[in-house]
Design a protein around this motif. Structure first.
Motif, PDB file in Angstrom:
ATOM      1  N   HIS A 184      56.090  21.159  50.765  1.00  0.00           N
ATOM      2  CA  HIS A 184      54.858  21.342  51.534  1.00  0.00           C
ATOM      3  C   HIS A 184      55.149  22.252  52.717  1.00  0.00           C
ATOM      4  CE1 HIS A 184      56.665  18.478  54.361  1.00  0.00           C
ATOM      5  NE2 HIS A 184      56.861  17.664  53.336  1.00  0.00           N
ATOM      6  N   ASP A 185      54.112  22.546  53.524  1.00  0.00           N
ATOM      7  CA  ASP A 185      54.317  23.384  54.703  1.00  0.00           C
ATOM      8  C   ASP A 185      54.618  22.502  55.920  1.00  0.00           C
ATOM      9  OD1 ASP A 185      51.928  22.354  55.725  1.00  0.00           O
ATOM     10  OD2 ASP A 185      50.736  24.048  55.046  1.00  0.00           O
ATOM     11  N   GLN A 187      52.885  21.494  58.262  1.00  0.00           N
ATOM     12  CA  GLN A 187      51.795  20.556  58.566  1.00  0.00           C
ATOM     13  C   GLN A 187      51.549  19.570  57.425  1.00  0.00           C
ATOM     14  OE1 GLN A 187      51.392  24.055  59.265  1.00  0.00           O
ATOM     15  NE2 GLN A 187      52.198  23.417  61.273  1.00  0.00           N
ATOM     16  N   THR A 189      50.705  20.179  54.411  1.00  0.00           N
ATOM     17  CA  THR A 189      49.732  20.615  53.416  1.00  0.00           C
ATOM     18  C   THR A 189      50.464  21.537  52.446  1.00  0.00           C
ATOM     19  OG1 THR A 189      49.004  22.589  54.616  1.00  0.00           O
ATOM     20  CG2 THR A 189      47.933  20.508  55.184  1.00  0.00           C
ATOM     21  N   HIS A 190      49.721  22.109  51.519  1.00  0.00           N
ATOM     22  CA  HIS A 190      50.368  22.927  50.492  1.00  0.00           C
ATOM     23  C   HIS A 190      49.881  24.372  50.559  1.00  0.00           C
ATOM     24  CE1 HIS A 190      52.523  19.614  48.550  1.00  0.00           C
ATOM     25  NE2 HIS A 190      51.472  18.893  48.885  1.00  0.00           N
ATOM     26  N   SER A 191      49.901  24.884  51.787  1.00  0.00           N
ATOM     27  CA  SER A 191      49.456  26.264  51.989  1.00  0.00           C
ATOM     28  C   SER A 191      50.554  27.282  51.719  1.00  0.00           C
ATOM     29  CB  SER A 191      48.952  26.441  53.427  1.00  0.00           C
ATOM     30  OG  SER A 191      50.015  26.250  54.349  1.00  0.00           O
ATOM     31  N   LEU A 192      51.812  26.834  51.651  1.00  0.00           N
ATOM     32  CA  LEU A 192      52.927  27.741  51.396  1.00  0.00           C
ATOM     33  C   LEU A 192      53.386  27.598  49.952  1.00  0.00           C
ATOM     34  CD1 LEU A 192      55.224  27.373  54.557  1.00  0.00           C
ATOM     35  CD2 LEU A 192      53.896  29.370  53.894  1.00  0.00           C
ATOM     36  N   PRO A 193      53.211  28.617  49.145  1.00  0.00           N
ATOM     37  CA  PRO A 193      53.707  28.537  47.761  1.00  0.00           C
ATOM     38  C   PRO A 193      55.211  28.286  47.756  1.00  0.00           C
ATOM     39  CG  PRO A 193      52.273  30.453  48.050  1.00  0.00           C
ATOM     40  CD  PRO A 193      52.523  29.891  49.423  1.00  0.00           C
ATOM     41  N   HIS A 196      58.888  24.949  51.951  1.00  0.00           N
ATOM     42  CA  HIS A 196      59.668  25.615  52.999  1.00  0.00           C
ATOM     43  C   HIS A 196      60.925  24.825  53.327  1.00  0.00           C
ATOM     44  CE1 HIS A 196      57.950  22.568  55.718  1.00  0.00           C
ATOM     45  NE2 HIS A 196      58.767  22.998  56.670  1.00  0.00           N
ATOM     46  N   THR A 254      60.547  30.392  54.461  1.00  0.00           N
ATOM     47  CA  THR A 254      59.729  30.278  53.263  1.00  0.00           C
ATOM     48  C   THR A 254      60.433  30.931  52.081  1.00  0.00           C
ATOM     49  OG1 THR A 254      58.631  32.402  53.640  1.00  0.00           O
ATOM     50  CG2 THR A 254      57.673  30.452  54.730  1.00  0.00           C
TER      51      THR A 254
END
Length: 401
Positions: A184-185, A187, A189-193, A196, A254
């Motif tokens: 996950h990122d 925060q 959430t899963h905004s980073l493919p 990280h 990332t």
């Protein structure tokens, strides 16, 4: 009375009485970060130094322990039974008898929790899945649980399992990424493919490094522990960035950063305990001490010295919190200075203390809490005003002690 002692009196008065818990947040008192548990740490230290009677500490401890304490698998050092167990363990010896039965019961709960959490983490590793902050970090993961066990049961099988797990975490994961790479990122959430890799002491690999080093320094080790420390330090070396003001590290990297070999951060962030050079450098210093490697120790002490001598980086600190403000910087620097064979870090403490004291005032926007608010600032002030290490060892929940 010194200026520091006068400000501390103001903090103690401001934090004197627990407030009623909200009915919709019965767990809030069990939070070391933001609840009664964390505020109790201040009153315990303040009373242990002879600056106040035990009554306020007892009131806050009672508030924190009221109701049903959670030992669920989501609990950790900063929330639930482990948090309250840690608070009770910091009570000075002359007061510990008041809480002996409760402390014993909670300790057994934490031992069982550590084994359950280690079972779950081991199964995840075998399935070759990426981890999450909640599995390993300082606040809610096995690193934080290990910080409590290092104080209370360093020879236990539970402590051994935590250390074994962290040794495995330092190995490459099933995806080929570092074993601590999360899916996950920052925060959650899963905004980073691809997720990280986090460097922070709060949620990143610096937390496990702190615990592995602190345990080895005290003579508690498992097979592969020294190698794991070296592996993490090599990772930090790989991503270390050099500047005219000294080395710095990204808060996280990332998949894109891995592909280019460069972090997406353009320069150092604030030199905080939670994510900045202060926390990372303290961990590296402790790694050098644990490994009996004076070159490694000196490398990280130099990084800390240069960071905390740089006006630009210091001016990025905007609050007095333990997590990312002056309190955390001062407390970490104090511990680092007292472990250094050289006087350079110690010489920085008066200026850092002046910055903390000038900014310290009860009633911060974050509220009375330990991690980001008044209680944490007040605890660092107890160290500053007495110029001695904490009596209760409260800062072991930051793993800097």
């Amino acid at each position: 009375m010194t200026a520091g002692a006068a400000v501390l009196e103001d903090f103690a008065a401001h934090l004197s009485q627990p407030t009623n818990q909200r009915p919709d947040s019965p767990w809030a008192g069990q939070s070391l970060a933001s609840g009664a548990a964390g505020i109790a740490l201040f009153h315990s230290e303040y009373a242990a130094r002879g600056a106040a009677p035990w009554g306020p500490a007892h009131r806050w401890i009672s508030q924190a322990a009221a109701g049903s304490l959670s030992a669920a698998n989501t609990s950790g050092l900063y929330l639930g039974a482990p948090a309250i167990a840690f608070v009770l363990d910091t009570a000075p010896p002359e007061r510990a008898g008041l809480y002996e039965d409760a402390a014993h019961t909670l300790h057994q709960e934490v031992l069982a929790l550590a084994h359950r959490r280690a079972d779950t983490a081991t199964a995840r590793i075998k399935e070759r899945r990426a981890t999450t902050f909640g599995e390993y970090d300082t606040f809610y993961g096995l690193t934080g649980i290990g910080a409590y066990l290092l104080r209370t049961a360093p020879q236990s099988s539970a402590m051994q399992r935590v250390l074994d797990y962290l040794v495995r975490l330092a190995q490459p994961g099933g995806t080929g990424m570092p074993g601590w790479w999360v899916d996950h990122d920052p925060q959650r959430t899963h905004s980073l493919p691809g997720g990280h890799g986090n460097f922070g002491a709060a949620h990143g690999i610096t937390g496990p490094l702190l615990l592995l080093a602190q345990a080895l320094r005290r003579g508690h080790d498992v097979p592969g522990q020294a190698h794991a420390i070296r592996t993490i330090c090599h990772h930090l070396d790989t991503w270390r960035q050099d500047s005219a003001a000294g080395p710095w590290w990204p808060e996280h990297i990332t998949c894109a950063d891995l592909a280019t070999g460069r972090p997406h951060h353009l320069g150092p962030g604030r030199p905080s305990w939670c994510y900045g050079t202060t926390g990372i450098a303290r961990a590296g210093q402790l790694a050098g001490i644990a490994l009996k490697d004076p070159t490694l120790q000196a490398t990280y002490e130099d990084a800390l010295l240069r960071c905390l001598s740089d006006t630009t980086q210091l001016n990025a600190i905007t609050d007095t919190s333990l997590c990312h403000g002056w309190a955390g910087v001062y407390q970490s620097a104090f511990r680092a200075a007292h472990d250094s064979p050289h006087a350079d870090l110690d010489a920085l403490l008066p200026a850092l203390g002046s910055r903390l004291l000038a900014a310290a005032s009860p009633g911060t926007a974050a509220g009375p809490e330990f991690l980001e608010g008044d209680a944490g600032c007040a605890l660092a002030l107890t160290t500053l005003t007495a110029a001695t290490a904490p009596i209760t060892g409260w800062d072991s929940c930051l793993l800097i002690n």
